[in-house]
Structure formats: structure tokens, C-alpha cells
Scaffold this active site. Structure first.
Site, mmCIF file in Angstrom:
data_model
loop_
_atom_site.group_PDB
_atom_site.id
_atom_site.type_symbol
_atom_site.label_atom_id
_atom_site.label_comp_id
_atom_site.label_asym_id
_atom_site.label_seq_id
_atom_site.Cartn_x
_atom_site.Cartn_y
_atom_site.Cartn_z
ATOM 1 N N HIS A 311 -35.322 28.150 6.654
ATOM 2 C CA HIS A 311 -35.659 26.839 6.092
ATOM 3 C C HIS A 311 -34.423 25.948 6.159
ATOM 4 O O HIS A 311 -33.305 26.409 5.984
ATOM 5 C CB HIS A 311 -36.111 26.966 4.623
ATOM 6 C CG HIS A 311 -36.857 25.769 4.159
ATOM 7 N ND1 HIS A 311 -36.231 24.649 3.679
ATOM 8 C CD2 HIS A 311 -38.184 25.503 4.137
ATOM 9 C CE1 HIS A 311 -37.143 23.740 3.370
ATOM 10 N NE2 HIS A 311 -38.333 24.229 3.636
ATOM 11 N N ASP A 368 -44.732 29.342 4.595
ATOM 12 C CA ASP A 368 -45.770 29.651 5.595
ATOM 13 C C ASP A 368 -45.968 31.137 5.834
ATOM 14 O O ASP A 368 -46.893 31.520 6.545
ATOM 15 C CB ASP A 368 -45.398 28.971 6.924
ATOM 16 C CG ASP A 368 -45.439 27.461 6.784
ATOM 17 O OD1 ASP A 368 -44.413 26.811 7.042
ATOM 18 O OD2 ASP A 368 -46.480 26.942 6.351
#
Ligand code: SDX
Length: 437
Positions: A311, A368
Site C-alpha cells: 500500500h 483487497d
């Protein structure tokens, strides 16, 4: 209005023997930034920061992230409490209005969503024009953009009608998503009902059929509310920044959101939830050997990335991934679903998190990594997972578009660049050209 604090601190810059002092601003959580709005005028220099890794585009009061601590809050409320105690409609109201609604405000808002749930019958004919295997995100962005044609009155004075436009979008995007699924299945459309809550309505529109009425399961409704809440906003991510950039040219809300949908589609962004399931499915079909995918992810010469990991901001666990992983287990147990992909995901996470490559780079599961397993257990097809991300992110996009219109510092987004092409050269008539080599 944003609550930035102009500190007494100054950033000192020495360029070409001259010393410059730039103001330092600070946010309510102590984040600091050097305000460089006068840099080029004072020094002739610009900054360079590909991907905007270190560049703040705006001040915002909507969402706070702490990537080092794994903290996420909407309008000051922790994501864990919101996901546990609220519905998605409540959190949408919070994101767009800045406060948790009273019971009366919530029921008025819910009634507006019910009122705007239908889409114009002429829009339904658009579905017949899309080829059978059209990507759902392409359909979604086209249909949202077409709202500009069906509600042109909303375009003239956007802020006067923003509440109506926001409710219209939140409700119609849900209907468009369900209708596009039914069309792709060749099944009759199921219209929204006023007696069902936001998420129950969506599930009913997706899975009800004339031959087998859909039974709304509270566990599934609760899980869907939680998933949509967890996707509600995430400050200046790629798609939200896109909504702001497009909206900064005074583009209407519908067209700005349509642009955000297209940005979210990317496999490095919202498209990752679908890519995770395709990766886990492939590992499962190959007998469960995920180690080769971890080795590929580590290979600098292999473009493969372990989707669902890493991320830009979180350098520890994504708090949303923790909540979704727990919800995964709860939903699959409640539905008595055994999904081998969950076992593969858990093992893959454990091995990756003990691998130096991932540890050194602070790569953890992101939002996700587990979300697709719940969507699949609910019965949502993999190619609609990113549509579900868009459904959740919609209130955040709307909140940022609104905030930008109120921002006293608002400018049209127009970054600078450093030119590295040819220096000026003489024109060559075509008869003397040898062509590009
Ligand atoms: C979302 O921004 C948001 O807030 C987004 C989001 C939201 O709610 O809006 O949180 C939603 O988009 C989540 C991210 C979904 N994408 C994926 O899961 C795709 C896989 N992840 C990566 O592509 C990557 O981690 C990104 C795109 C998410 C972040 O990329 P960055 O910040 O540009 O990181 P980077 O490319 O500079 O990587 C740093 C290092 C590199 O290695 P070195 O060159 O230092 O040797 O980490 C490596 C990268 O190669 N790396 C990975 C990796 N992610 C980063 N290596 C293997 N697998 C990965 N997934």
C-alpha cells in the site's frame, strides 16, 4: 472549510546562494507540510515528486489515515466502531455531511434514497446496446456519465442540489450495478423496493428471480454493510484524486464520479480485488502451491506483484484488511460455506509476512486481499468485485467533490513538469525527411 494551522515554523531553503523561508502548516492530527505555493515565484524552481509520494494536494476534513500506525477514521470516528455499529447509509451521511445523522435525519435520507432508486426507463435500453461480455466497470462509468443527460437541471447550479444529486447517485448506482448483472445473466430485471434497506435492496435486485424468490439473510446484509463502509473513503487515493482533478475544472458531479470509476478500475487500485481472486483461483487450480507466486513477486525481473499486498500509505496492517479477514470467517461460518481460497489466502499471508522481502518493504495485506472471498460467498461474480468497490467508495468521492467546491484555496488542478525533450530545431519539409527511426 478546512482547519489548517499556520505554524510559526519555517522551512529554510538555500538555492543558488540565496536563502528562502517557506511556511509550515499543520493538520489537526499533527501532520506537517511545507507550503510551496510561492516557491516558483520566489525561486524559479518547481518540485518533482512522481506519483505524488510526498505531495499534499489539499487540506481535507473527511478522512484521516496514519500509515505507520494502521489508523483510519472518517470525520474523526474510528473505522472499527463505524464498521461494527453503523449501516452504510449512516456512514454515507457522515462522510457527505460531516456528522452522524439523528434518527430523523437518517430516515429522511433513507427515504430520499428510496425515492431515487429507479433509473429512467430509457437508460435501461442502454444495456441492450452493450456487447454481452462488456466489462461491468465500463458499463458503470458510461451509465453514470449518462445521468448528465437525464438530469441536466442538476448541472447548472450544482451546490444548490448537491444533496439531491448525492442521494440520486448513491441510489441509482446500486440499481445500475444490479441491473447490469441481471442483463449479463439474461435474467429479468428486479426493481428496487421501498420496503427493503439499502443493502437488502441491492441483494434482492441481484438475486431475486420469478422462479425462486430471494430470501434476505441478515448475516449477508450485515457483512455487505460492513464491506461498503470499509470502502467508504480513503483520502487522496488514485480515484478520489481523479474526482478532484476532474471536478477542479468545475465539471459536474456525475461526470467527475464517472472519471473516478475509470481510475478505480486499474489492477493496481480497485481492480486488485478481482485480481486477487483470479490469483487465488489459479493457485487453487494448480494444486495450492502459492510459493512460486511469492518467488515471482520477489523477482525484480518479473513484473508480477502479489496482488492484495502492499500500500502507498499503510506500512503496517491495513486496518480494513484485519476487519474483512475476521468478517470472512464469520460470514463463511454463518453461511456454512467452505472456500479453499480462504485457506490459501491465510497460508499465503502467513508465509509472506515472515519473508524478509515483504518485511523489509512493509508489505501487508490491503483492503483487497480478503474482500473478494466474502463477495464470492454472497454470490457476487468476480467481474463485479470492482463495481462493489465503487459502490462503497461513492460517498467518499461525493464528499471530496463537495469539499473542493467549498475550499477557499481551490484552483484548477494543473501540475507543472520538467521538459526533457529536443531543444528547438529547424523544421524539415516532408520531401527531405528520412522518417522516425
Ligand atoms: C487500493 O491509495 C489507496 O488508498 C488505495 C486503496 C483505497 O482504499 O483507495 O487503499 C485501495 O488501491 C489498495 C492497493 C490495491 N493494489 C494491489 O494490491 C496491487 C499490488 N500492490 C502494489 O502494486 C503496490 O503495493 C501498490 C500499487 C499498492 C503501492 O505501490 P507503491 O506505493 O508505488 O509502492 P512501490 O511500487 O514503490 O513498491 C515499493 C517496493 C518495490 O520494491 P523495490 O523496487 O523497492 O525493490 O515494494 C515492492 C515494489 O516492487 N512491492 C511489491 C508489491 N507492492 C510493492 N512487490 C511485490 N508484490 C507487491 N504487491
Amino acid at each position: 472549510m478546512t482547519n489548517r494551522i499556520i505554524t510559526d515554523e519555517k522551512a529554510e531553503l538555500i538555492l543558488d546562494g540565496k536563502t528562502y523561508h517557506l511556511p509550515v502548516i499543520m493538520g489537526t492530527e499533527g501532520e506537517k507540510a511545507i507550503d510551496i505555493k510561492s516557491l516558483r515565484a520566489q525561486t524559479g524552481y518547481i518540485t518533482m515528486d512522481s506519483g505524488f509520494m510526498n505531495t499534499g494536494a489539499c487540506c481535507s476534513s473527511i478522512t484521516f489515515l496514519d500509515g505507520e500506525e494502521g489508523v483510519l477514521s472518517y470525520r474523526g470516528y474510528g473505522i472499527e466502531e463505524l464498521a461494527e455499529n453503523c449501516t452504510f447509509v449512516e456512514v454515507s451521511y457522515l462522510l457527505d455531511n460531516g456528522c452522524l445523522p439523528s434518527q430523523e435525519q437518517l430516515s429522511n435520507f433513507s427515504q430520499m434514497l428510496g425515492k431515487y432508486a429507479m433509473i429512467h426507463e430509457d437508460m435501461i435500453r442502454f444495456f441492450d446496446g452493450f456487447p454481452p461480455n462488456s466489462p461491468p466497470m465500463a458499463i458503470l462509468s458510461s451509465m453514470v456519465n449518462s445521468l448528465c443527460s437525464f438530469y441536466p437541471d442538476m448541472l447548472d447550479n450544482p451546490l444548490e442540489n448537491i444533496d439531491k444529486m448525492a442521494a440520486r447517485l448513491l441510489s441509482k448506482v446500486r440499481t445500475i450495478a444490479a441491473f447490469s448483472y441481471k442483463k449479463s445473466m439474461g435474467q429479468p430485471l428486479v426493481y428496487p423496493r421501498h420496503d427493503l434497506s439499502y443493502c437488502a435492496n441491492f441483494l434482492n435486485m441481484m438475486f431475486d428471480s420469478p422462479v425462486k424468490p430471494y430470501e434476505v439473510d441478515d448475516t449477508v446484509v450485515k457483512a455487505l454493510n460492513k464491506l461498503l463502509i470499509l470502502h467508504g473513503d480513503h483520502e487522496q487515493n488514485c480515484s478520489t484524486s481523479t474526482v478532484r482533478v476532474v471536478g477542479s475544472a468545475r465539471v459536474n458531479l456525475y461526470a467527475s464520479i464517472s472519471a473516478g470509476i475509470n481510475a478505480l478500475w486499474g489492477p493496481l487500485h480497485g481492480g486488485a480485488n478481482q485480481a486477487v481472486m483470479e490469483m487465488l483461483d489459479k493457485i487453487h487450480m494448480e494444486g495450492g502451491n502459492f510459493k512460486k507466486y511469492i518467488e515471482r513477486a520477489k523477482d525484480p525481473n518479473d513484473p508480477f506483484r502479489l496482488v492484495g499486498f502492499g500500500h502507498r500509505v499503510y506500512k503496517t496492517h491495513d486496518p480494513r484488511a484485519r476487519i474483512i479477514k475476521k468478517a470472512c470467517e464469520d460470514v463463511l461460518n454463518a453461511l456454512n460455506v467452505k472456500d479453499p481460497l480462504l485457506d490459501i489466502a491465510r497460508e499465503l499471508e502467513a508465509v509472506a509476512l515472515s519473508d524478509e522481502y515483504f518485511i523489509e518493504r512493509n508489505l501487508y495485506p490491503n483492503v483487497d486481499f480478503y474482500s473478494g472471498i466474502i463477495y464470492r460467498a454472497i454470490g457476487i461474480p468476480t467481474n463485479m468485485f470492482t463495481v462493489m468497490f465503487a459502490l462503497g467508495r461513492l460517498p467518499g468521492w461525493i464528499a471530496h467533490w463537495k469539499e473542493m467546491w467549498d475550499d477557499p484555496d481551490w484552483r484548477i488542478s494543473r501540475p507543472r513538469q520538467i521538459y526533457v525533450g529536443h531543444k528547438r530545431r529547424p523544421f524539415v519539409p516532408i520531401e527531405r525527411r528520412t522518417g522516425c527511426v
